[in-house]
Design a protein around this motif. Structure first.
Motif, PDB file in Angstrom:
ATOM      1  N   GLU A   1     -42.549 -23.702  25.045  1.00 57.40           N
ATOM      2  CA  GLU A   1     -42.003 -22.357  25.267  1.00 57.40           C
ATOM      3  C   GLU A   1     -43.071 -21.279  25.226  1.00 57.40           C
ATOM      4  O   GLU A   1     -42.776 -20.088  25.390  1.00 57.40           O
ATOM      5  CB  GLU A   1     -40.917 -22.062  24.228  1.00 57.40           C
ATOM      6  CG  GLU A   1     -41.424 -21.666  22.849  1.00 57.40           C
ATOM      7  CD  GLU A   1     -41.847 -22.852  22.001  1.00 57.40           C
ATOM      8  OE1 GLU A   1     -42.101 -22.666  20.800  1.00 57.40           O
ATOM      9  OE2 GLU A   1     -41.912 -23.974  22.534  1.00 57.40           O
TER      10      GLU A   1
ATOM     11  N   ASP B   1     -35.125 -20.467  17.793  1.00 58.13           N
ATOM     12  CA  ASP B   1     -35.080 -20.834  19.207  1.00 58.13           C
ATOM     13  C   ASP B   1     -34.870 -19.631  20.112  1.00 58.13           C
ATOM     14  O   ASP B   1     -35.287 -19.640  21.278  1.00 58.13           O
ATOM     15  CB  ASP B   1     -33.953 -21.849  19.446  1.00 58.13           C
ATOM     16  CG  ASP B   1     -34.331 -23.232  18.948  1.00 58.13           C
ATOM     17  OD1 ASP B   1     -35.492 -23.412  18.509  1.00 58.13           O
ATOM     18  OD2 ASP B   1     -33.461 -24.139  18.975  1.00 58.13           O
TER      19      ASP B   1
ATOM     20  N   LYS C   1     -40.257 -28.712  21.793  1.00 59.18           N
ATOM     21  CA  LYS C   1     -40.589 -27.941  20.593  1.00 59.18           C
ATOM     22  C   LYS C   1     -41.818 -28.507  19.898  1.00 59.18           C
ATOM     23  O   LYS C   1     -42.658 -27.759  19.388  1.00 59.18           O
ATOM     24  CB  LYS C   1     -39.399 -27.918  19.631  1.00 59.18           C
ATOM     25  CG  LYS C   1     -38.269 -27.010  20.059  1.00 59.18           C
ATOM     26  CD  LYS C   1     -37.356 -26.662  18.907  1.00 59.18           C
ATOM     27  CE  LYS C   1     -38.054 -25.800  17.874  1.00 59.18           C
ATOM     28  NZ  LYS C   1     -37.146 -25.352  16.812  1.00 59.18           N
TER      29      LYS C   1
ATOM     30  N   HIS D   1     -35.527 -31.101  24.453  1.00 63.13           N
ATOM     31  CA  HIS D   1     -35.593 -30.065  23.428  1.00 63.13           C
ATOM     32  C   HIS D   1     -36.525 -30.482  22.298  1.00 63.13           C
ATOM     33  O   HIS D   1     -37.388 -29.708  21.856  1.00 63.13           O
ATOM     34  CB  HIS D   1     -34.190 -29.778  22.903  1.00 63.13           C
ATOM     35  CG  HIS D   1     -34.116 -28.618  21.969  1.00 63.13           C
ATOM     36  ND1 HIS D   1     -34.252 -28.755  20.608  1.00 63.13           N
ATOM     37  CD2 HIS D   1     -33.928 -27.297  22.195  1.00 63.13           C
ATOM     38  CE1 HIS D   1     -34.141 -27.578  20.032  1.00 63.13           C
ATOM     39  NE2 HIS D   1     -33.946 -26.669  20.971  1.00 63.13           N
ATOM     40  N   ARG D   2     -36.366 -31.704  21.819  1.00 61.26           N
ATOM     41  CA  ARG D   2     -37.187 -32.184  20.708  1.00 61.26           C
ATOM     42  C   ARG D   2     -38.647 -32.313  21.111  1.00 61.26           C
ATOM     43  O   ARG D   2     -39.555 -31.867  20.399  1.00 61.26           O
ATOM     44  CB  ARG D   2     -36.648 -33.521  20.207  1.00 61.26           C
ATOM     45  CG  ARG D   2     -35.294 -33.407  19.535  1.00 61.26           C
ATOM     46  CD  ARG D   2     -34.743 -34.758  19.140  1.00 61.26           C
ATOM     47  NE  ARG D   2     -35.686 -35.531  18.319  1.00 61.26           N
ATOM     48  CZ  ARG D   2     -35.411 -36.704  17.782  1.00 61.26           C
ATOM     49  NH1 ARG D   2     -34.206 -37.237  17.994  1.00 61.26           N
ATOM     50  NH2 ARG D   2     -36.280 -37.335  17.046  1.00 61.26           N
TER      51      ARG D   2
ATOM     52  N   ASP E   1     -34.455 -29.000  31.958  1.00 64.06           N
ATOM     53  CA  ASP E   1     -33.259 -29.826  31.807  1.00 64.06           C
ATOM     54  C   ASP E   1     -32.362 -29.772  33.029  1.00 64.06           C
ATOM     55  O   ASP E   1     -31.790 -30.785  33.450  1.00 64.06           O
ATOM     56  CB  ASP E   1     -32.484 -29.369  30.564  1.00 64.06           C
ATOM     57  CG  ASP E   1     -31.628 -30.487  29.998  1.00 64.06           C
ATOM     58  OD1 ASP E   1     -31.619 -31.563  30.604  1.00 64.06           O
ATOM     59  OD2 ASP E   1     -30.992 -30.297  28.957  1.00 64.06           O
TER      60      ASP E   1
ATOM     61  N   ARG F   1     -36.004 -24.720  27.849  1.00 66.27           N
ATOM     62  CA  ARG F   1     -35.455 -26.066  27.988  1.00 66.27           C
ATOM     63  C   ARG F   1     -34.646 -26.176  29.282  1.00 66.27           C
ATOM     64  O   ARG F   1     -34.723 -27.185  29.994  1.00 66.27           O
ATOM     65  CB  ARG F   1     -34.572 -26.387  26.788  1.00 66.27           C
ATOM     66  CG  ARG F   1     -33.716 -27.635  26.989  1.00 66.27           C
ATOM     67  CD  ARG F   1     -32.576 -27.670  26.011  1.00 66.27           C
ATOM     68  NE  ARG F   1     -31.489 -28.499  26.486  1.00 66.27           N
ATOM     69  CZ  ARG F   1     -30.306 -28.553  25.910  1.00 66.27           C
ATOM     70  NH1 ARG F   1     -30.057 -27.831  24.843  1.00 66.27           N
ATOM     71  NH2 ARG F   1     -29.364 -29.328  26.391  1.00 66.27           N
TER      72      ARG F   1
ATOM     73  N   VAL G   1     -36.612 -20.766  23.435  1.00 63.91           N
ATOM     74  CA  VAL G   1     -36.641 -22.217  23.587  1.00 63.91           C
ATOM     75  C   VAL G   1     -35.472 -22.689  24.439  1.00 63.91           C
ATOM     76  O   VAL G   1     -35.603 -23.603  25.258  1.00 63.91           O
ATOM     77  CB  VAL G   1     -36.622 -22.893  22.205  1.00 63.91           C
ATOM     78  CG1 VAL G   1     -36.520 -24.410  22.348  1.00 63.91           C
ATOM     79  CG2 VAL G   1     -37.853 -22.527  21.404  1.00 63.91           C
ATOM     80  N   ILE G   2     -34.320 -22.058  24.273  1.00 67.66           N
ATOM     81  CA  ILE G   2     -33.129 -22.466  25.022  1.00 67.66           C
ATOM     82  C   ILE G   2     -33.329 -22.238  26.517  1.00 67.66           C
ATOM     83  O   ILE G   2     -33.011 -23.097  27.341  1.00 67.66           O
ATOM     84  CB  ILE G   2     -31.900 -21.697  24.505  1.00 67.66           C
ATOM     85  CG1 ILE G   2     -31.664 -22.010  23.021  1.00 67.66           C
ATOM     86  CG2 ILE G   2     -30.670 -22.013  25.331  1.00 67.66           C
ATOM     87  CD1 ILE G   2     -30.580 -21.188  22.379  1.00 67.66           C
TER      88      ILE G   2
ATOM     89  N   ASP H   1     -30.935 -35.049  23.292  1.00 70.69           N
ATOM     90  CA  ASP H   1     -31.668 -33.875  23.755  1.00 70.69           C
ATOM     91  C   ASP H   1     -33.174 -34.078  23.600  1.00 70.69           C
ATOM     92  O   ASP H   1     -33.864 -33.339  22.897  1.00 70.69           O
ATOM     93  CB  ASP H   1     -31.207 -32.639  22.983  1.00 70.69           C
ATOM     94  CG  ASP H   1     -31.572 -31.358  23.711  1.00 70.69           C
ATOM     95  OD1 ASP H   1     -32.179 -31.460  24.791  1.00 70.69           O
ATOM     96  OD2 ASP H   1     -31.264 -30.280  23.204  1.00 70.69           O
TER      97      ASP H   1
END
Length: 573
Positions: A118, A147, A113, A109-110, A234, A230, A226-227, A106
């Protein structure tokens, strides 16, 4: 006769609809003005579709094809100085592994952040709020936020730092209790209702200039989930393995170009870190196992009854060569980057949409008022054509009794107006003078009621006067207070005109009586009337009320005349 009610299947004719639109020209002017303002504000920054971002990476040392067709792998004699070390020919990882690391670890995501992807930075420009991340020299991180937390705040820039206030939303699953304004120093941090706020330098804004960013104006900072953020990157990301050691990465997204390029660069850092970590683990474990095997074979106490002395010597030699290759492969970790970036993170801008935006807004400026006008006609029955009326009403409308009107005024000089007056005079002389004539219109609009009053008043003034020039008619308006210049005009409420006394009074009256009545009261008055005049206005009468009035009058024996009042010109209202 009742079956001849106005048909709900009646359609508006094209000429009638065109006239209706022309009479409502001011809606089109308003829509064109709004569209012009929208074009001025939006067309400069509007694009078609989203920006596309791409990069390409490969292993640091490309895979090479064995020279011998029968060779299953590349072998190197470490004793020959002409040969390069093993890792110069065979990489410790390939593009398939890189692909797996990107997906499983991921990376987005890393990297996101760490970057703070976000957090949106907005500033109002006239009406609309614009994303100013491309142009600001700083960024704000919220390391304590979960998140799923979502909140917003207002920030003011100053020489000392950023002052944040008006914090609202959800932090760590609970509503935020706003406190006092908080100053976050440049490249520092401070505690707040949303935990730690860290202010970091954000180089790279020089590439974009200041743009719409105004230092003196407040900035609205929105921290999204954040989700969800992403997913914005993504879901649209595409990975393709072009060659055994070559990987393409591409995605499309909204938002600032600067952030997307930063995200790609940060993904390379995270990916390099993951590759370095996994490669270190593999090489450490491999070295540990080889050294353990060598220790076992070379130890005096070891028992190798299943190996001969010659085989044992060959095994030790093979393990020593393998250990040498492993130690040599560890040299890869000394490089700053384990990936070769063959195509640096780049932006392919979406094409400008100024022309398309202008065309779309102009089309909407024409289509929306047209639909609204049609909707109003459909719901209210604003315009009627002769061919939309049932046979009942077409029979009642005499050809010579079609009045024209222009700009709210009835044209009193037309032949049709005089014919109506003469018709009423003839009917009254040949019929029962003591029974009243009832005037009504199937419309509830005040404009239609005023025109009906004016029509009756004008005809009564010309139709019958005394030798002194005074009007001899008694005009009664039922149900509302209406002003008139006639001395015999009277407005009465329903409490009186619905009583027996009212009907006795109009029956014993010596003066001719004309009654202006609402359409829903005609059924009660009809038995006491000599005739009924229905004024059907093209743009005020409704099909539903015509149908109701038709059902009420169908069983009556009174002479019924319908006067068709239509527009004299398309621009009149």
């Amino acid at each position: 006769m009742a079956s001849n009610a106005t048909s709900p299947q009646a359609k508006m004719t094209l000429p009638a609809f065109v006239r209706l639109m022309l009479r409502n020209w001011y809606w089109f002017i308003l829509a064109l003005f709004i569209a012009g303002v929208g074009i001025k504000l939006k067309s400069r920054s509007t694009v078609v579709g989203n920006n596309r971002y791409r990069m390409a990476v490969m292993t640091r040392f490309p895979m090479q094809v064995p020279q011998s067709p029968t060779a299953s792998s590349i072998t190197v004699n470490a004793s020959e100085s002409s040969e390069a070390p093993l890792w110069k020919h065979v990489p410790a990882f390939d593009a398939t592994q890189i692909y797996g690391w990107i997906v499983s670890a991921d990376i987005i995501h890393r990297a996101g952040k760490h970057l703070g992807f976000e957090v949106d930075y907005l500033q109002k420009d006239l009406i609309f709020s614009k994303d100013i991340y491309n142009y600001i020299p700083f960024k704000i991180l919220f390391p304590d936020a979960l998140d799923t937390d979502q909140f917003s705040l207002t920030a003011h820039s100053s020489p000392e730092g950023i002052t944040v206030s008006k914090i609202s939303g959800i932090f760590q699953g609970r509503p935020i209790v706003e406190g006092d304004p908080i100053l976050v120093p440049w490249e520092g941090e401070a505690q707040s209702p949303v935990g730690l706020i860290r202010l970091e330098d954000n180089p790279g804004w020089e590439e974009y200039g200041k743009g719409p960013y105004k230092e003196e104006k407040p900035i609205t900072i929105v921290r999204k989930s954040v989700i969800e953020t992403r997913a914005q990157y993504d879901w649209d990301m595409q990975l393709s393995v072009e060659m055994p050691n070559f990987l393409n990465s591409e995605f499309t997204t909204t938002g600032s170009a600067r952030r997307a390029k930063q995200l790609l660069s940060e993904m390379l850092v995270e990916l390099d870190s993951i590759i370095r970590y996994n490669l270190t683990l593999d090489l450490n474990k491999e070295q540990e196992m080889i050294e353990a095997a060598l220790k076992h074979l070379t130890s005096p106490d070891s028992t190798t009854t299943y190996l001969s002395v010659e085989s044992r010597a060959q095994e030790i030699k093979a393990l020593q060569a393998q250990l040498a290759r492993t130690l040599t492969n560890r040299e890869v970790l000394r490089y700053d980057h384990l990936l070769e970036v063959t195509a640096t993170p780049a932006l392919q801008p979406a094409p400008g949409g100024k022309l398309m935006t202008s065309v779309v807004l102009l089309l909407l400026a024409l289509i929306i008022p047209t639909l609204l006008i049609y909707y109003v006609w459909l719901m209210r029955g604003t315009v009627l054509e002769i061919n939309q009326l049932t046979s009942y009403w077409r029979e009642k409308i005499q050809e010579g009794l079609r009045l024209h009107r222009s700009r709210h005024d009835l044209n009193e000089d037309t032949e049709a107006f005089d014919r109506l007056r003469l018709y009423l005079q003839t009917q009254q002389e040949s019929g029962d003078k003591k029974r009243p004539i009832v005037f009504t219109t199937p419309s509830e609009s005040l404009a239609a009621q005023r025109r009906l009053n004016k029509l009756v008043t004008a005809i009564a003034t010309k139709e019958a006067t005394t030798e002194k020039g005074e009007n001899t008619h008694k005009i009664i308006h039922l149900g509302s207070q209406t002003e008139s210049t006639l001395p015999h005009f009277r407005s009465i409420s329903s409490g009186y005109w619905g009583s027996i006394q009212f009907y006795q009074d109009i029956a014993t009256s010596e003066e001719p009586i004309w009654i202006i009545a609402p359409s829903d009261a005609v059924l009660l008055i009809a038995p006491h009337a000599a005739q009924i005049i229905v004024v059907v206005e093209q743009d005020q009468s409704k099909t539903s009320m015509l149908s109701s009035l038709e059902r009420d009058l169908a069983a009556q024996k009174n002479p019924i005349v319908a006067v068709w009042v239509r527009n004299a010109q398309p621009f009149s209202r």
